[in-house]
Scaffold this motif. Structure first.
Motif, PDB file in Angstrom:
ATOM      1  N   GLY A   1       0.799  -1.219   0.000  1.00  0.00           N
ATOM      2  CA  GLY A   1       0.000   0.000   0.000  1.00  0.00           C
ATOM      3  C   GLY A   1       0.828   1.265   0.000  1.00  0.00           C
ATOM      4  O   GLY A   1       0.306   2.361   0.249  1.00  0.00           O
ATOM      5  N   GLU A   2       2.107   1.131  -0.251  1.00  0.00           N
ATOM      6  CA  GLU A   2       2.973   2.308  -0.244  1.00  0.00           C
ATOM      7  C   GLU A   2       3.118   2.834  -1.672  1.00  0.00           C
ATOM      8  O   GLU A   2       3.583   2.104  -2.557  1.00  0.00           O
ATOM      9  N   PRO A   3       2.730   4.056  -1.914  1.00  0.00           N
ATOM     10  CA  PRO A   3       2.869   4.585  -3.274  1.00  0.00           C
ATOM     11  C   PRO A   3       4.337   4.806  -3.642  1.00  0.00           C
ATOM     12  O   PRO A   3       5.167   5.053  -2.767  1.00  0.00           O
ATOM     13  N   VAL A   4       4.614   4.698  -4.904  1.00  0.00           N
ATOM     14  CA  VAL A   4       5.986   4.893  -5.397  1.00  0.00           C
ATOM     15  C   VAL A   4       5.920   5.877  -6.552  1.00  0.00           C
ATOM     16  O   VAL A   4       5.022   5.794  -7.390  1.00  0.00           O
ATOM     17  N   ASP A   5       6.861   6.816  -6.573  1.00  0.00           N
ATOM     18  CA  ASP A   5       6.922   7.750  -7.696  1.00  0.00           C
ATOM     19  C   ASP A   5       7.989   7.284  -8.672  1.00  0.00           C
ATOM     20  O   ASP A   5       9.130   7.005  -8.278  1.00  0.00           O
ATOM     21  N   TRP A   6       7.569   7.169  -9.918  1.00  0.00           N
ATOM     22  CA  TRP A   6       8.531   6.775 -10.967  1.00  0.00           C
ATOM     23  C   TRP A   6       9.017   8.069 -11.617  1.00  0.00           C
ATOM     24  O   TRP A   6       8.212   8.812 -12.197  1.00  0.00           O
ATOM     25  N   LEU A   7      10.284   8.340 -11.479  1.00  0.00           N
ATOM     26  CA  LEU A   7      10.853   9.581 -12.001  1.00  0.00           C
ATOM     27  C   LEU A   7      11.376   9.311 -13.411  1.00  0.00           C
ATOM     28  O   LEU A   7      12.521   8.898 -13.603  1.00  0.00           O
ATOM     29  N   LEU A   8      10.488   9.534 -14.368  1.00  0.00           N
ATOM     30  CA  LEU A   8      10.822   9.169 -15.749  1.00  0.00           C
ATOM     31  C   LEU A   8      11.968  10.015 -16.269  1.00  0.00           C
ATOM     32  O   LEU A   8      11.989  11.235 -16.119  1.00  0.00           O
ATOM     33  N   ASN A   9      12.909   9.334 -16.889  1.00  0.00           N
ATOM     34  CA  ASN A   9      14.115   9.946 -17.479  1.00  0.00           C
ATOM     35  C   ASN A   9      15.026  10.592 -16.449  1.00  0.00           C
ATOM     36  O   ASN A   9      15.976  11.275 -16.817  1.00  0.00           O
ATOM     37  N   TYR A  10      14.742  10.417 -15.170  1.00  0.00           N
ATOM     38  CA  TYR A  10      15.635  10.949 -14.146  1.00  0.00           C
ATOM     39  C   TYR A  10      16.523   9.810 -13.655  1.00  0.00           C
ATOM     40  O   TYR A  10      16.043   8.833 -13.106  1.00  0.00           O
ATOM     41  N   ARG A  11      17.788   9.921 -13.886  1.00  0.00           N
ATOM     42  CA  ARG A  11      18.783   8.914 -13.511  1.00  0.00           C
ATOM     43  C   ARG A  11      18.326   7.499 -13.919  1.00  0.00           C
ATOM     44  O   ARG A  11      18.250   6.588 -13.113  1.00  0.00           O
ATOM     45  N   GLY A  12      17.997   7.374 -15.180  1.00  0.00           N
ATOM     46  CA  GLY A  12      17.643   6.056 -15.725  1.00  0.00           C
ATOM     47  C   GLY A  12      16.246   5.592 -15.359  1.00  0.00           C
ATOM     48  O   GLY A  12      15.933   4.414 -15.508  1.00  0.00           O
ATOM     49  N   GLY A  13      15.405   6.514 -14.891  1.00  0.00           N
ATOM     50  CA  GLY A  13      14.033   6.131 -14.499  1.00  0.00           C
ATOM     51  C   GLY A  13      13.998   5.630 -13.069  1.00  0.00           C
ATOM     52  O   GLY A  13      13.586   4.497 -12.807  1.00  0.00           O
ATOM     53  N   SER A  14      14.428   6.506 -12.155  1.00  0.00           N
ATOM     54  CA  SER A  14      14.558   6.114 -10.744  1.00  0.00           C
ATOM     55  C   SER A  14      13.199   6.044 -10.047  1.00  0.00           C
ATOM     56  O   SER A  14      12.190   6.520 -10.562  1.00  0.00           O
TER      57      SER A  14
END
Lengths: 642, 428
Positions: B56-69
Motif C-alpha cells: 500500500g505504499e505509493p511509489v513515484d517513478w521519475l521518468l528519465n531521471y537517472r535512468g528512471g529512478s
C-alpha cells in the motif's frame, strides 16, 4: 532426344540395326528430331497400345512435357491449372499410377476433397481386389478431411471387414488414422481387430505407441509388457520406447507398479525382471533394482551386478552398492572382475566419506580397503592410483605424515614422469611445509615446476613456492613469484594467490625489519600446520606488540579463525563479533561479521541473532562479495523461522 | 511518516514546502532507488517497487531521471528489504525530495513524475509443461520476485483473463504449428506438447489446434480491447497477428494439422483484424523455422555478435507521452541485440498507428513496439533472451543473477509497472 523412339514410333529401330557407326548415329538423330517435332504438333499423341508403356517411357515424351507443366503449376500453387492438365493425362493414361497419384495429391492440396474421393472411387473400381486396401484407406482419410468423420470411420471399418479382417488391413487403417491424428479411434479399431481376428497378441507395439501418445501410460506399459512376454528379444526396444514416455509426469511410477504385478504373475521370465530393475533404477530405487537383478540368476559373468554396483555407488546408494560388490566377490573369486569389485568397494567408501558425513569411520574403511587391495594385488595396473589415494587419506584426513611420506616417496620415484608421480612430488612438498621443513619443500616445488613448466600443477607448485617465501619473510621474492604466475593460476588457487598478493602490497612496513609481517606469516604457517593453540598465542603476541600495525586486523582475524579451529566457538564468536568494532576500516570486516553470523546459526542455534547479523552485513556492506551467500542464508532462516 | 512523505511528492508549492521543512528531519526522509549506472541490481529494483505497492505504499517513478529512478517515502522494513534484494538506494531528506520533485516536474528537462499506486495483477500465458528452452518473461519476473499467475488455453477461454491487468507471453505459437519444431517431432516434449494441445482443442470443441489457438488469440484481443495490457516477446508477437489474420483460411501445412494449406490462403488473409502488422506473407513451408516475413531473422553473419549487434531506444516526451517513456526507461540508450525465432520486425509491415520504441540502426528492423487497441495496449519485443545472444533448444536457462543490470531485461520489466500509474490530466 535420340531416345524418343522408345515411344513406339513407326521409325523405331530394331535391335540388330542399333549398330553404331558415326553416319548411322547422325541419321538416327536427325530422324529422331523429325519424329519429336511431328509428335509434338500432333497432340494428343496416340500411343501404340500393343504393349504397356512404362512410366519412364511416358515421362520422356509429350505426356512427360505436360506432366512437367503440371508440376510447374503445382509449385506455383496454381492448383486449378495443374488439375486440368493432370485430368487430361489421367483420361489418356488411366493405367498410369503417376498421373493418378499426382491428380489425387493436387485435389488434396487444393482441398477439393469430393473430387479426390471420386477419383479414388474410380481407381478402386478399376483395381484388383488385392490392391484395394490402401486406396480404401486413403478414401476414408479424405472423407475425414472433408469433415465427414462418421463416414470416414465407417469406411475404415468397412475396409478392414472387406480385407478379410487381416492384420495388414488393420495396420493400413491404423497408419492412415494416425496420419490425421485420430489416435483414440485408432486404438478402438486395433482393439476390435484383435477380437475380429481372434488373436489377442496382435498390435502390441502399435497400441503401446498410441496409448503413450494419448497419455494412457498404464495401458501403454501393459502392451509393452505383453510384447516383451511374446518376444524376449524385444527388451531393448521396449526399454527404448519406454524411456521416452517415462519423462511424463507420473508415468514412471505407473510403469513400476504394472511391471511389479507382471513379475509377480510371471516370476520365471527374466526379461521382465530386467525391465523392472531398470525401471527401479530410473526411479532412484537401487535397493529394489538390486533385488530384481539378483533374482534373475542369469548373470554368470558377474558383470551386470558389478556394473549395477558402480551405478549405485555413483547414485549414492552405498549400502546396496556394497552388497552388490560383495556378491561379485563371493561368486567370482577367481576372475578379473573380483579385483575390479575390490577396487570399486574402496572407491565407494571414499565417495561416501567425501559426499556424506565425512565420518572418520567411512574414511577408515576406505583406507583399509585400499591398503588390502594393494597387499592382495600389488602388480595391478590400478595400484599407483590406489597408492595415491592411500597417501592422500593419510596426509589430509588422518594426518599420518610418516605413512603418507613413505608412499609418496615411492610413487615419486617409481612414476617420476607420470601425473601420479608428479602429484606425489607436489604432495611431498605440502607435507614438508606441514612439518616445518620449508627449505626441503621449496626445493621440491622448484624442482617440480622446473620439470613440468606449465599447466595446473605448475601454477600450484609456483604458488606454494611463493607461500614458502612469504612464511620465511622473503616478501619481495614472494611478490615476484606471484607476479610470474598471475595469468597462469588455476581457478582453485586464484583467490588465494590474489589475497596473498594484496596482503603483501598493502602491508607497508613501519620499519625495515618487517617484524610484524614476518610474525604474522609465521602464525599463518602455524595454522596451516593445524597448530591452532600456537596460532592463537602467536597472534596474541602480534597484537600485543604491534597493535597499531596495518597487519593487526589480519592477525586478529587469524586468531579468531584459530579459535574456531580449536573448537572454542564462544571465544571465536566474541573475536569475530568485536572485530569490526576494533577495525571498522578493515577489508575483513564483512568476513568477520559473516563468520559471526555463521557461528550463531550453526554452533549456537541462535536463528534470530544470526538473521540480525546477516541483515546487518547486507546493510553495512552492500558491496561485499559475500552478499549472495548472505541473502541465501537470510532466505533460508526466514523460511525456517516460519 | 508515510503520509507526510508521500504528501511531499505530490505537492511542490512554496507554501507547502515551508510547512514541510518545519517538520522534524527524521519524518521527512525518503528513499531514492536510482536506476542509472550506480544501481547494483536494476532488475530486483522493479520487484522491490512492486513489493512496496503491495504494501500500500505509493511509489513515484521519475521518468528519465537517472535512468528512471523510483522514489518512495520510507516505511518500516523498506531499507532492510532493499538491502536484502541487493538494491542500491539513497536516503534523502524532505527538503532534497522537494527540490528533486520540482526539478523533475519542471519544463526545463524531459523528465516527469508518475505516481504508482496499485500493484498490477500479472498473468503469464505459458503451458505447465516444461519445454526445452527458457522463457525470458518468466525468468525476469522470477528473478525480480514479482508475483504472477500462470494461465494457459483453458484459463483464457474460461474467462480468467479479466482478473488481470497484464498478460505476458513469450515463445508461443498462435498459428497452431507447435513452434514449427517439426524436426523435433519425435522428442517426448514435442509429443507431449502436441497431445496437450490436441486435448485442449478437443475440450473446447475445436477440430484443430490452429482453431483453438485462434480462439485464444481472439479472446486475448477482446481482453486488450476492454483495457487489458498485453506484452509479448519472440514468436509470441508475430504468430499472434498471423493467427488473427487467418480467420477464414488455413495456413497450417499438413505436417502439423493433417491437411494442406488453403490454396487461396494468401488472398483470404485479413489484416484488418491484426494488432501490429499488415501485408505480411506467412510461410507455408513446414520445414522452414519461420512463420512469416514479419521477422527479419538474425542480422548478417558478420554482425552476429552481441558486441556489434545492438538496437537503440527512442526518446519520448516524458510529460506528453508517459506510456512510451515508461516502456523505454533504461540506463543506456543502446541495448545489445539478441536473436530468436522472431528477432525483429520488418518496418514496412508495421501498421502506421503503432509506435516504434526501439529499432536497429541502418536496418529496416524494429525491435520493440507499442500500440493501443480499444481501451488497452500491446507491446511487442523481438528476440528470445536478452542475455543469451542465440538461445538453442536444450540450452540451460540464463542465470539472471549474472546479469543484474541487463538493459534488455529492463525493457521486459518496464512492462509491469505502468498499469499501476495514476492517470494525470495534461495541461492543454
Amino acid at each position: 532426344m535420340c531416345t524418343t523412339h522408345k515411344f513406339g514410333s513407326p521409325l523405331a529401330l530394331s535391335a540388330p540395326e542399333r549398330v553404331h557407326t558415326p553416319m548411322r548415329s547422325f541419321l538416327t538423330c536427325c530422324i529422331c528430331v523429325i519424329t519429336l517435332t511431328s509428335s509434338v504438333s500432333a497432340q494428343p499423341q496416340r500411343t501404340d497400345r500393343s504393349r504397356p508403356i512404362s512410366e519412364e517411357e511416358l515421362l520422356e515424351g509429350n505426356a512427360g512435357s505436360r506432366y512437367q507443366l503440371a508440376l510447374g503449376y503445382l509449385r506455383g500453387m496454381q492448383f486449378d491449372r495443374a488439375i486440368n492438365v493432370l485430368r487430361e493425362l489421367r483420361r489418356e493414361y488411366p493405367d498410369q499410377k503417376i498421373f493418378f497419384n499426382k491428380l489425387k495429391e493436387s485435389y488434396t492440396s487444393a482441398k477439393r476433397y469430393p473430387e479426390a474421393i471420386l477419383l479414388l472411387d474410380e481407381e478402386i473400381a478399376r483395381s484388383e481386389e488385392n490392391q484395394r486396401l490402401p486406396l480404401e484407406s486413403e478414401r476414408a482419410q479424405l472423407l475425414y478431411l472433408n469433415g465427414e468423420e462418421p463416414a470416414a470411420l465407417d469406411a475404415w471399418y468397412a475396409m478392414v471387414a472387406s480385407g478379410t479382417e487381416s492384420e495388414t488391413a488393420y495396420r493400413i487403417a491404423y497408419s492412415s488414422m494416425v496420419g490425421v491424428r485420430l489416435l483414440v479411434q485408432a486404438i478402438d479399431l486395433l482393439k476390435q481387430g484383435r477380437q475380429a481376428i481372434r488373436n489377442p497378441n496382435l498390435f502390441h507395439a502399435e497400441l503401446a505407441y498410441l496409448y503413450s501418445l494419448t497419455g494412457q501410460h498404464e495401458f501403454a506399459i501393459r502392451e509393452y509388457l505383453d510384447l516383451l512376454t511374446l518376444n524376449a528379444r524385444q527388451l531393448n526396444y521396449v526399454r527404448g520406447r519406454l524411456g521416452r514416455g517415462m519423462q511424463q509426469e507420473g508415468a514412471l511410477e505407473i510403469a513400476v507398479r504394472i511391471t511389479q504385478e507382471r513379475v509377480s504373475s510371471q516370476p520365471g521370465f527374466p526379461q521382465l525382471r530386467d525391465l523392472l530393475a531398470w525401471l527401479y533404477e530410473e526411479n532412484g530405487d537401487f535397493e529394489q533394482a538390486y533385488r530384481e537383478i539378483t533374482a534373475m540368476e542369469q548373470d554368470t559373468s558377474g558383470k551386470a551386478i558389478y556394473q549395477f554396483a558402480l551405478r549405485a555407488a555413483e547414485g549414492g546408494a552405498y549400502t546396496v552398492a556394497g552388497s552388490a560388490f560383495q556378491a561379485v566377490l563371493e561368486t567370482h573369486p577367481e576372475e578379473e572382475i573380483f579385483v575390479q569389485a575390490r577396487l570399486g568397494i574402496a572407491d565407494m567408501y571414499r565417495l561416501q566419506a567425501e559426499r556424506a558425513d565425512a565420518s572418520p569411520e567411512a574414511y577408515r574403511k576406505s583406507l583399509e580397503t585400499y591398503e588390502q587391495f594393494l597387499l592382495d594385488f600389488p602388480g595391478h595396473p590400478g595400484a599407483p592410483a590406489v597408492m595415491a589415494q592411500i597417501a592422500a587419506l593419510h596426509q589430509d584426513v588422518f594426518q599420518s605424515r610418516d605413512a603418507a611420506r613413505m608412499i609418496l616417496q615411492q610413487l615419486a620415484a617409481q612414476y617420476r614422469n607420470s601425473s601420479v608421480g608428479q602429484q606425489a612430488q607436489f604432495d611431498l612438498g605440502r607435507l614438508a611445509i606441514e612439518e616445518g621443513e620449508l627449505d626441503q619443500a621449496a626445493a621440491i616445488f622448484m624442482q617440480l615446476s622446473t620439470r613440468i613448466k606449465g599447466g595446473e600443477l605448475f601454477a600450484r607448485s609456483r604458488f606454494e613456492e611463493a607461500r614458502i617465501q612469504f612464511y620465511t619473510g622473503e616478501f619481495a621474492g614472494a611478490l615476484s613469484t606471484l607476479e610470474g604466475i598471475r595469468d597462469q593460476t588455476d581457478k582453485e588457487t586464484a583467490n588465494d594467490a590474489i589475497a596473498l598478493r594484496v596482503l603483501l602490497l598493502e602491508s607497508p612496513p613501519p620499519d625495515s625489519t618487517n617484524q610484524a609481517l614476518l610474525q604474522y606469516a609465521q602464525a599463518r604457517l602455524l595454522l596451516r600446520q593445524q597448530k591452532a593453540n600456537e596460532t592463537v598465542l602467536a597472534t596474541q603476541n602480534i597484537l600485543a606488540e604491534w597493535g597499531n600495525h596495518p597487519i593487526a586486523d589480519e592477525a586478529r582475524f587469524l586468531r579468531a579463525e584459530a579459535l574456531l579451529m580449536n573448537g572454542q566457538s564462544e571465544e571465536a564468536l566474541s573475536a569475530f563479533g568485536e572485530f569490526r568494532l576494533i577495525h571498522p576500516e578493515s577489508p575483513l570486516r564483512d568476513r568477520s561479521l559473516f563468520h559471526y553470523a555463521e557461528i550463531l546459526e550453526t554452533t549456537q542455534g541462535d536463528t534470530a541473532g544470526a538473521l540480525q547479523a546477516y541483515t546487518d552485513l547486507l546493510t553495512r556492506y552492500p558491496g561485499s562479495l559475500l552478499v549472495d551467500k548472505v541473502r541465501e542464508r537470510i532466505r533460508v532462516l526466514r523460511t525456517t523461522s516460519l | 511518516m508515510n503520509a507526510s512523505g508521500s504528501f511531499v511528492q505530490r505537492a511542490c508549492s512554496g507554501v507547502l514546502l515551508l510547512f514541510l521543512t518545519a517538520l522534524p528531519a527524521q519524518a521527512l526522509q525518503d528513499v531514492l532507488v536510482p536506476m542509472d549506472a550506480n544501481q547494483s541490481d536494476h532488475l530486483k529494483a522493479y520487484g522491490a517497487v512492486y513489493w512496496a505497492l503491495q504494501r500500500g505504499e505509493p511509489v513515484d517513478w521519475l521518468l528519465n531521471y537517472r535512468g528512471g529512478s523510483f522514489l518512495m517515502a520510507e516505511f518500516a522494513g523498506l531499507r532492510n528489504e532493499l538491502a536484502l534484494r541487493g538494491i542500491t538506494y539513497d536516503v534523502i531528506s524532505g527538503t532534497a525530495v522537494a527540490q528533486l520533485v520540482a526539478e523533475v516536474e519542471s519544463n526545463r528537462a524531459n523528465t516527469a513524475l508518475v505516481r504508482l499506486e496499485t500493484p498490477p495483477r500479472i498473468a503469464v500465458y505459458a503451458p505447465e509443461q516444461t519445454l526445452p528452452w527458457d522463457d525470458a518473461v518468466l525468468l525476469a519476473l522470477e528473478y525480480a520476485e514479482v508475483p504472477y499467475d500462470m494461465l494457459y488455453d483453458d484459463d483464457v477461454l474460461g474467462g480468467r483473463l479479466s482478473a488481470y491487468d497484464w498478460l505476458h507471453l513469450h515463445h508461443e505459437d498462435f498459428t497452431g504449428q507447435y513452434g514449427k519444431f517439426y524436426q523435433y517431432r519425435n522428442m517426448p516434449w514435442y509429443i507431449e506438447q502436441q497431445r496437450e494441445a490436441e486435448l485442449a482443442a478437443d475440450r473446447h470443441g475445436h477440430h484443430k489446434v490452429s482453431h483453438l489457438k485462434l480462439d485464444v488469440a481472439q479472446t486475448i484481443k477482446q481482453y486488450v480491447s476492454e483495457g487489458g495490457f498485453l506484452f509479448a516477446m519472440c514468436s509470441g508477437t508475430d504468430t499472434y497477428d498471423i493467427a488473427l489474420s487467418a480467420l477464414v483460411t488455413d495456413i497450417v501445412p499438413a505436417e502439423y494439422d493433417g491437411d494442406p494449406v488453403d490454396p487461396d490462403a494468401r488472398r483470404k488473409l485479413d489484416y484488418s483484424g491484426t494488432l501490429a502488422f499488415q501485408d505480411f506473407t506467412p510461410s507455408f513451408n513446414a520445414a522452414e523455422y519461420e512463420h512469416s516475413d514479419i521477422d527479419t531473422g538474425p542480422p548478417p553473419q558478420q554482425l552476429q555478435n552481441p558486441v556489434l549487434d545492438y538496437f537503440t531506444l527512442f526518446e519520448f516526451s516524458a510529460k506528453w507521452d508517459p506510456v512510451p517513456t515508461m516502456l523505454t526507461q533504461n540506463h543506456v540508450g543502446t541495448v545489445a541485440g539478441f536473436v530468436g525465432q522472431t528477432t525483429a520486425f520488418r518496418k514496412h509491415l508495421i501498421k502506421p498507428n503503432v509506435v516504434i520504441l526501439a529499432e536497429v540502426p541502418q536496418r529496416e528492423e524494429v525491435k520493440y513496439l507499442h500500440g493501443s487497441y480499444g481501451q488497452g495496449t500491446f507491446t511487442f519485443y523481438g528476440g528470445h533472451d536478452p542475455e543469451d545472444y542465440q538461445h538453442y533448444v536444450g540450452d540451460p536457462p540464463t542465470d539472471l543473477s549474472l546479469h543484474q543490470n541487463s538493459p534488455g531485461y529492463r525493457l521486459i520489466l518496464n512492462n509491469i509497472l505502468f498499469p499501476a500509474a495514476r492517470k494525470k490530466k495534461q495541461k492543454t
